[in-house]
Scaffold this active site. Structure first.
Site, PDB file in Angstrom:
ATOM      1  N   LYS A  39      17.542  26.833   6.399  1.00 16.22           N
ATOM      2  CA  LYS A  39      17.749  26.059   7.665  1.00 16.22           C
ATOM      3  C   LYS A  39      18.919  25.510   7.999  1.00 16.22           C
ATOM      4  O   LYS A  39      19.142  24.560   8.818  1.00 16.22           O
ATOM      5  CB  LYS A  39      16.231  25.334   7.628  1.00 16.22           C
ATOM      6  N   SER A 130       8.313  18.339  10.957  1.00 15.22           N
ATOM      7  CA  SER A 130       6.939  17.664  10.836  1.00 15.22           C
ATOM      8  C   SER A 130       7.056  16.616  10.110  1.00 15.22           C
ATOM      9  O   SER A 130       6.221  15.669  10.063  1.00 15.22           O
ATOM     10  CB  SER A 130       6.062  18.932   9.943  1.00 15.22           C
ATOM     11  N   ALA A 163       7.809  16.169   1.203  1.00 17.19           N
ATOM     12  CA  ALA A 163       6.897  17.434   0.621  1.00 17.19           C
ATOM     13  C   ALA A 163       5.792  16.948  -0.106  1.00 17.19           C
ATOM     14  O   ALA A 163       4.636  17.763   0.072  1.00 17.19           O
ATOM     15  CB  ALA A 163       7.888  18.226  -0.318  1.00 17.19           C
ATOM     16  N   CYS A 166       3.456  15.949   3.682  1.00 22.44           N
ATOM     17  CA  CYS A 166       3.412  16.689   4.451  1.00 22.44           C
ATOM     18  C   CYS A 166       3.240  17.956   4.008  1.00 22.44           C
ATOM     19  O   CYS A 166       3.900  18.904   3.343  1.00 22.44           O
ATOM     20  CB  CYS A 166       4.766  16.575   5.462  1.00 22.44           C
ATOM     21  N   THR A 169       5.978  20.845   4.716  1.00 25.45           N
ATOM     22  CA  THR A 169       7.083  20.714   3.686  1.00 25.45           C
ATOM     23  C   THR A 169       6.837  21.117   2.454  1.00 25.45           C
ATOM     24  O   THR A 169       5.988  20.622   1.907  1.00 25.45           O
ATOM     25  CB  THR A 169       7.515  19.335   4.151  1.00 25.45           C
TER      26      THR A 169
END
Length: 179
Positions: A39, A130, A163, A166, A169
């Protein structure tokens, strides 16, 4: 600003270094569709980095348009981001795109959204997606209190903390830097 699920992107400028990273998770509804999506993109021969959250196809479209603006405006990142935000908000096709971007060079970080926002964070930390609130909280704490970390270390740790909290993630973190 609309909050997009399915990813977390974090960018930090610290001690003359820019680092931007993102997790690799892509979801479809509440299912992990892919765990290693890249990304982060290098633009302008590696002088500008861009990260995205939201629909992958939409984000690629926006990054392509941003790169066109960079070429049109001689690599001026801020002007290009503002012109993209204008188009994004006004164009019938673009305004339907569901994504957000962080664009950055070694001196500046900008958050760009389809609502016409081009925001430059005060503390040279930007997060989207998120897990953005988790990553931003961690990044602020690290930047203010742990002086011996590099920008890359801060981004990696901030995304790792996000991570852990969430569900959108993951720990497959991709990092890019500019010194």
């Amino acid at each position: 600003m609309k909050k997009y699920k399915s990813t977390t992107v974090c960018a930090i400028i610290h001690n003359g270094q820019l680092a931007i990273g993102a997790d690799g998770q892509a979801t479809m509804g509440n299912t992990v569709a892919k765990s290693n999506v890249k990304k982060i993109r290098k633009l302008q021969e590696g002088k500008i980095l861009a990260g995205f959250a939201g629909s992958t196809a939409d984000a690629f479209t926006l990054i392509d348009r941003f790169e066109e603006k960079l070429n049109k405006y001689g690599g001026n990142m801020k002007r290009s981001a503002i012109e993209l935000a204008k188009d994004w908000r006004m164009d019938r096709y673009l305004r339907r795109l569901e994504a957000m971007m962080i664009v950055a060079n070694k001196n500046q970080i900008l958050i760009v959204s389809g609502t016409g926002d081009v925001l430059e964070p005060d503390n040279q930390i930007a997060t989207i997606g998120s897990g953005s609130n988790y990553a931003q909280s961690a990044a602020i704490a690290l930047k203010e209190n742990v002086k011996n970390l590099t920008a890359k270390d801060m981004v990696k740790k901030s995304l790792s903390i996000a991570a852990d909290i969430c569900i959108y993630t993951n720990h497959n973190i991709i990092l890019e830097t500019i010194d």
